[in-house]
Each structure stands twice: as structure tokens, then as C-alpha cells.
Scaffold this motif. Structure first.
Motif, PDB file in Angstrom:
ATOM      1  N   GLN A  65     -11.997  -3.908   1.461  1.00 56.46           N
ATOM      2  CA  GLN A  65     -12.709  -3.211   0.387  1.00 56.46           C
ATOM      3  C   GLN A  65     -12.169  -1.801   0.155  1.00 56.46           C
ATOM      4  O   GLN A  65     -12.110  -1.328  -0.973  1.00 56.46           O
ATOM      5  N   LYS A  66     -11.768  -1.136   1.238  1.00 55.13           N
ATOM      6  CA  LYS A  66     -11.241   0.222   1.092  1.00 55.13           C
ATOM      7  C   LYS A  66      -9.937   0.207   0.288  1.00 55.13           C
ATOM      8  O   LYS A  66      -9.734   1.039  -0.602  1.00 55.13           O
ATOM      9  N   SER A  67      -9.062  -0.748   0.600  1.00 54.64           N
ATOM     10  CA  SER A  67      -7.802  -0.871  -0.147  1.00 54.64           C
ATOM     11  C   SER A  67      -8.079  -1.138  -1.616  1.00 54.64           C
ATOM     12  O   SER A  67      -7.424  -0.571  -2.494  1.00 54.64           O
ATOM     13  N   ILE A  68      -9.048  -2.015  -1.875  1.00 53.27           N
ATOM     14  CA  ILE A  68      -9.357  -2.378  -3.266  1.00 53.27           C
ATOM     15  C   ILE A  68      -9.794  -1.146  -4.053  1.00 53.27           C
ATOM     16  O   ILE A  68      -9.266  -0.871  -5.134  1.00 53.27           O
ATOM     17  N   SER A  69     -10.709  -0.351  -3.479  1.00 50.00           N
ATOM     18  CA  SER A  69     -11.176   0.797  -4.268  1.00 50.00           C
ATOM     19  C   SER A  69     -10.087   1.863  -4.403  1.00 50.00           C
ATOM     20  O   SER A  69      -9.959   2.488  -5.452  1.00 50.00           O
TER      21      SER A  69
ATOM     22  N   LEU B  38      -6.830   1.311  -4.575  1.00 51.38           N
ATOM     23  CA  LEU B  38      -5.858   0.843  -5.565  1.00 51.38           C
ATOM     24  C   LEU B  38      -6.412   0.990  -6.978  1.00 51.38           C
ATOM     25  O   LEU B  38      -5.696   1.424  -7.889  1.00 51.38           O
ATOM     26  N   LYS B  39      -7.696   0.641  -7.159  1.00 50.23           N
ATOM     27  CA  LYS B  39      -8.282   0.759  -8.499  1.00 50.23           C
ATOM     28  C   LYS B  39      -8.248   2.217  -8.968  1.00 50.23           C
ATOM     29  O   LYS B  39      -7.894   2.506 -10.106  1.00 50.23           O
TER      30      LYS B  39
ATOM     31  N   GLU C  48      -3.648   1.899   2.030  1.00 50.02           N
ATOM     32  CA  GLU C  48      -4.568   2.996   2.326  1.00 50.02           C
ATOM     33  C   GLU C  48      -3.869   4.349   2.414  1.00 50.02           C
ATOM     34  O   GLU C  48      -4.503   5.381   2.240  1.00 50.02           O
ATOM     35  N   ASN C  49      -2.559   4.335   2.711  1.00 52.04           N
ATOM     36  CA  ASN C  49      -1.852   5.603   2.881  1.00 52.04           C
ATOM     37  C   ASN C  49      -0.957   5.985   1.709  1.00 52.04           C
ATOM     38  O   ASN C  49      -0.691   7.170   1.502  1.00 52.04           O
ATOM     39  N   ASP C  50      -0.449   4.975   0.996  1.00 47.73           N
ATOM     40  CA  ASP C  50       0.482   5.304  -0.086  1.00 47.73           C
ATOM     41  C   ASP C  50       0.390   4.288  -1.228  1.00 47.73           C
ATOM     42  O   ASP C  50       1.357   3.581  -1.527  1.00 47.73           O
ATOM     43  N   PRO C  51      -0.776   4.226  -1.891  1.00 47.97           N
ATOM     44  CA  PRO C  51      -0.966   3.201  -2.926  1.00 47.97           C
ATOM     45  C   PRO C  51      -0.021   3.348  -4.122  1.00 47.97           C
ATOM     46  O   PRO C  51       0.413   2.349  -4.697  1.00 47.97           O
ATOM     47  N   HIS C  52       0.344   4.585  -4.459  1.00 47.08           N
ATOM     48  CA  HIS C  52       1.197   4.779  -5.645  1.00 47.08           C
ATOM     49  C   HIS C  52       2.607   4.230  -5.443  1.00 47.08           C
ATOM     50  O   HIS C  52       3.270   3.846  -6.396  1.00 47.08           O
ATOM     51  N   GLN C  53       3.055   4.198  -4.189  1.00 46.20           N
ATOM     52  CA  GLN C  53       4.396   3.665  -3.929  1.00 46.20           C
ATOM     53  C   GLN C  53       4.459   2.184  -4.326  1.00 46.20           C
ATOM     54  O   GLN C  53       5.464   1.717  -4.860  1.00 46.20           O
TER      55      GLN C  53
END
Lengths: 152, 419
Positions: B128-132, B134-135, B97-102
Motif C-alpha cells: 500500500q505504501k508503494s501504491i500511494s 507512486l500515485k 519507496e526510495n526512488d519512484p521517479h526513476q
């Protein structure tokens, strides 16, 4: 949305089964997979119905019985339990007039347990559909539920 | 004592939806650096860093990478295990949730070094929040040329897809996760062969935890040798700790290995709410040991935790104060595993039901000395005779409680319920 439209989005490969079931079940207002739909999905993917059934019974997200429009899930694990002075489940049960694993007569709410939701730092928590509610108190629960009732 | 922020350095500092902000904060520069290195050099750096898997088992990451690199199959999978279901753990959710690109950058670097051709992030359905997020981030990375064909103009191509779980704790176990990705119930397989030899669709597959992938860019940046100087000799680098329960400040904290549990609870967590006394602390999550207050000076370290015949776990610390009854806690732990057991191994499927029944006897003050013996032997059978990590670690709470809280058991036997 009808099942055929959802199926068409997915390739006819058996590894798509869980994705299809998740997608279709959340699109349906009563959030379950019926006998006829099991057959249709199995036919589409070219797999035996038993394979669909084994996935449906294994994963807790799936139901083969009709459920309410809103699914309320209460965390029952240790971090939420020790963060709470109140019995979250009891409050919701009293408020809705149903017990856990039951659906209200107007088909609006189903109450379930869930394993840890990974929100232990903001517990106690519950999930309604895809939304997570944190730092629950008796008043907060009542307010949240009445919001869903208004939007019925 | 302060935190040491290597992989949580961007938490709260960037908008996780913005790839531009990630790039401005040193993002994707380590991918560029890695692409200019020889593949074997990258694996060498990871080996020198002595990075161990952050999902709980602590397996050396470079050995997995080496294993995948030497497979000659045309298709090789890189899987990020984001099925964080262990009660008390939420650090992977923070990372997503804070740094998906890493995470994405770490996966691309590992794929480049090992010849990975396809990436999958398996996220638990509850997130669900993490999933969206990351997508969204994967789409952004593709637009910027970090994913897809000929990444940054090189010959290397790689892409990532997000897949959702459907409410099953055991799917965090690597082979159960693979079965789930193949559209089946999440029941583990017999090892060997290991996933790096034969994983998803029988293709070579490398599976790492979210935090492990998130650590890779830092290792490329500072070098393996420098990374290995942080922490302790057996446990290098930093660890994200999920602190929960009856502490004043709950949350995720990043610390170098070697810090004591007491320091985490009192200095980072601010101590116990209302300054109550600690009854017990559970380490790692539901599958971890239960320890009393006098053991809090032990350090967070893979080797130190081996004395519990268990793994470090993913770094959860659950603090429980004196108001709570140990047997109520143990019953919740056992019932959790009873529900989450996949049912393949008899000791795990049937054993947790019986463990629960025995603990209930202590709650009801109807237990006898024989029940302590039964608890202990049953817990050991589940531990030894189960195929996967679930049954192998689930009895740890019971076994450790019998060691450190034996007086509580004896007290219940000596003071039975009358009538």
C-alpha cells in the motif's frame, strides 16, 4: 459507504471489477462481499454473476463471509520463519482466543495467514489492515493488539 | 568489497516524495536526452548494454522493445510489473519507496522509443505504501510536464496509471498479470502470441520488471557500451540483491554481476548471526535452488545459474543456519506454491499437494527409498508439463535439494521413527 456510491466512481467496463471489489470491501466494516452485492456489481458491469464469483474465489484478498473490523495477517513464508524465535501465530491466537481463519465473537479481529509481505529484512512481520508491523516479539504483539482494543 | 550504486544511488539521499530533489539529483535529465535522440538510437543503446530483464527470467530487454516498436497498432501498452511476491524478494519495494521517479522516467523513455501510448504500473495489493507513493509521484510528474500530452513540448504523449493486485503471487507472470488487469482471475495464456504482439485487450504490450525500468535512465546516461563493461559478459550491469534470513545485516544491496554469493553474505551481510554455521542458502526466492555452504563461491550470473535448470530469479539470497531442518523449509516452499498455483495445469495444481505429502513423510521419518524416486519424478513432471513460470520453476528447490542434500534424505530413511 453504500455500494451505489462506489460503483458510480467507476466506468461500466468489466476490467474495473477487481478495483471495485477492492474499493468496496475495504470501505465496508466487515470486509466482505455479500450475495446481493455480487448481483448488484454484476448488473452494473453487465457481466454474469459467475464472473464476479470467479474473481472473488481466485484472489486471497476477497472474502464472501463477514470478517472482523481489523484483519490481522501473519506471514508464513521461509524468511520470516527463520528470522523468528517465537511462534507469532500461536501468540496472537492465544491473545485473541481464536484460531487462524476465525473472527473474534465481538467482530473486531479476523486472523489470517498471508504469503510473503516483502519485508523479509525486518521480519518477522504481520499486517493489520494496511499497516505492516516489523521485528515482532511477544511483548510487541501484545502491545500492538491492546492499542487496537483501546481504539475499538 | 563494496556496493556499486547505479540505480540505488538516490536511496536515502533524497526525499522520495519530492520531485524537486529527484530533479536536482540528475532526475529527468536522461528523459530530456532521450527525447533528443532518434527512437531507434535508444533501442540500439539498450541493445549494446545487453540489459537482461531483472524480474527473474533474464530475457534481453532490447528484443522486447524491438518487438513492440515494430507493431503498428495505434494503442500500445507499457506495463511495469511491480507484483513482487516471491518470498525473500523486496528490492522492487525499495525502488518504489526510495526512488519512484526513476521508475517513471524509465517507463517514459521506453514508451518514447517503442511508441507506447499508455503505461500501467501493476503493484501487488500488499504494497500500500508503494501504491500511494507512486500515485503521488505520477501526479507530480504530470504537473511538471513529464507525463501527459506533448511531454516537454515534444509531439510525444504518454501517461501512467497505477493498478493494484489483490493477493495473488501468480499475477507476477506476464499473461496472468494481463488477465488480472482485464478484471479476470490471473490464469496464464498459451504462448505465442507473446504480449508484445497481443497483450492487454489484445493490444501490443511490453512488460518489464521495476528494476529493469529503473536501469534505463542509467543506460541513457552512460551509454550502452559503457554499461556492458560492468558485470560479466553474459550478465551486464548491476543487480539489486535482497539479502535475508540469518545474516547480521539484512537488506537490499547493489552489486555488479560476477560477485560471489559468499562475498554478499559475509562482506555485505556481515556473516551469520552468532557466527553459526550455514545449513543452506536459497537463491532467487522460493522458486530458486537450495545450495550447501561449499557452493557459496559461485558467482551471481545468469549463465552460471542455468545449471540448476532454473532462472536467476530476481536476486534474493535467503540464508538459513544450522538450527533449521531442511524438510521444514522445503515443506513451507511447497505449500506456498500449492496455495499460489492458479489451478489451470493439472501437474501444478495436484502435484504440489503430493510433493507436500511426500516431504511430510520425511519430516515424520516414515519415508522409504521409493519416496525419493517419487519426489524426483513428480518434481520433473511439474517442471516440464506446466504452462507458466510458476510450475516450471517451483520444483527447483526440491530438485536441487535432492542433488546437494541427498544425505539428509537417506538419513531420514535409515533412521525411521520407531513404534
Amino acid at each position: 459507504m453504500i455500494l451505489k456510491e462506489i460503483l458510480q466512481k467507476y466506468p461500466k467496463k468489466d476490467d474495473q471489477l477487481i478495483e471495485i471489489l477492492l474499493d468496496y470491501q475495504s470501505a465496508k466494516s466487515n470486509h466482505y462481499i455479500s450475495k446481493e452485492e455480487i448481483i448488484e456489481i454484476a448488473d452494473y458491469l453487465g457481466i454474469p454473476e459467475s464472473k464476479v464469483c470467479s474473481v472473488l474465489s481466485f484472489y486471497t484478498f476477497f472474502s464472501v463471509k463477514p470478517r472482523g473490523k481489523h484483519i490481522i495477517q501473519v506471514c508464513k513464508d521461509v524468511p520470516c520463519y527463520v528470522s523468528s524465535n517465537i511462534d507469532i501465530l500461536k501468540i496472537i491466537e492465544t491473545e485473541l482466543g481464536i484460531l487462524v481463519n476465525e473472527t473474534t465473537p465481538n467482530q473486531q479481529f479476523t486472523l489470517e495467514f498471508t504469503s510473503c509481505l516483502g519485508c523479509c529484512d525486518v521480519g518477522p512481520v504481520m499486517r493489520i489492515n494496511d499497516k505492516i508491523y516489523t521485528h515482532l516479539t511477544a511483548d510487541k504483539i501484545k502491545a500492538i493488539l491492546s492499542e487496537y482494543r483501546v481504539n475499538m | 568489497m563494496n556496493e556499486m550504486k547505479l540505480i540505488s544511488k538516490r536511496f536515502g539521499k533524497i526525499n522520495p516524495l519530492s520531485i524537486d530533489e529527484y530533479i536536482k539529483f540528475d532526475g529527468y535529465k536522461n528523459l530530456k536526452k532521450a527525447l533528443s535522440m532518434e527512437k531507434i538510437e535508444i533501442i540500439d543503446e539498450v541493445q549494446k548494454s545487453y540489459l537482461r530483464g531483472r524480474g527473474g527470467a533474464g530475457f534481453p530487454t532490447s528484443i522486447k522493445m524491438m518487438g513492440l516498436a515494430k507493431e503498428s497498432n495505434k494503442e500500445k501498452f507499457i506495463i511495469c510489473n511491480a507484483d513482487e511476491g516471491e518470498p525473500g524478494n523486496f528490492k522492487d519495494r525499495y525502488l518504489m519507496e526510495n526512488d519512484p521517479h526513476q521508475i517513471i522516467e524509465g517507463m517514459i523513455i521506453v514508451a518514447f522509443a517503442t511508441g507506447g501510448t499508455k503505461g500501467i504500473i501493476y503493484v501487488r495489493g500488499e504494497y500500500q505504501k508503494s501504491i500511494s507513493l507512486l500515485k503521488w509521484s505520477i501526479d507530480e510528474a504530470r504537473k511538471f510536464g513529464y507525463l501527459g500530452k506533448n511531454i516537454l513540448g515534444s509531439k510525444f504523449s504518454f501517461d501512467i496509471e497505477v493498478r493494484s493486485g489483490a493477493g495473488s503471487y501468480v499475477c507476477g507472470e506476464e499473461f496472468a498479470l494481463i488477465e488480472s488487469l482485464e478484471g479476470k482471475p490471473g490464469r496464464t495464456r498459451v504462448k505465442p502470441p507473446f504480449p508484445t504482439q497481443s497483450g492487454i485487450n489484445n493490444k501490443p504490450t511490453l512488460i518489464n520488471n521495476v528494476e529493469t525500468f529503473s536501469t534505463i535512465p542509467t543506460i541513457i546516461e552512460i551509454g550502452g557500451a559503457n554499461f556492458s563493461k560492468i558485470g560479466t559478459p553474459s550478465s551486464t550491469g548491476t543487480k539489486l540483491i535482497s539479502l535475508s534470513g540469518n545474516v547480521k545485516h539484512k537488506g537490499v544491496f547493489e552489486i555488479p554481476f560476477g560477485v560471489s554469493i559468499r562475498d554478499v553474505i559475509y562482506e555485505l551481510g556481515g556473516g551469520i548471526e552468532n557466527d553459526r554455521k550455514i545449513k543452506l542458502v536459497q537463491l532467487g526466492g522460493a522458486c530458486g535452488p537450495i545450495i550447501p555452504e561449499y557452493m557459496l563461491d559461485m558467482i551471481i550470473d545468469f549463465d552460471r545459474f542455468e545449471e540448476f535448470e532454473s532462472k536467476t530469479g530476481a536476486g534474493a539470497i535467503i540464508v538459513i543456519d544450522e538450527r533449521f531442518d531442511i524438510f521444514t523449509i522445503l515443506l513451507k516452499v511447497v505449500r506456498f506454491f500449492q496455495h499460489e498455483s492458479c489451478g489451470k495445469c493439472t501437474p501444478c495444481r495436484e502435484g504440489h499437494i503430493q510433493l507436500g505429502n511426500l516431504i511430510e513423510k520425511f519430516i515424520e521419518r516414515k519415508a522409504m527409498m521409493q519416496d525419493i524416486v517419487s519426489l524426483e519424478s513428480l518434481a520433473r513432471v511439474i517442471h516440464q508439463a506446466s504452462l507458466c513460470g510458476l510450475g516450471q520453476t517451483s520444483p527447483t528447490a526440491i530438485i536441487s535439494s535432492l542433488r546437494y542434500f541427498r544425505d539428509d534424505y537417506i538419513d531420514r530413511i535409515e533412521h525411521p521413527k520407531r513404534g
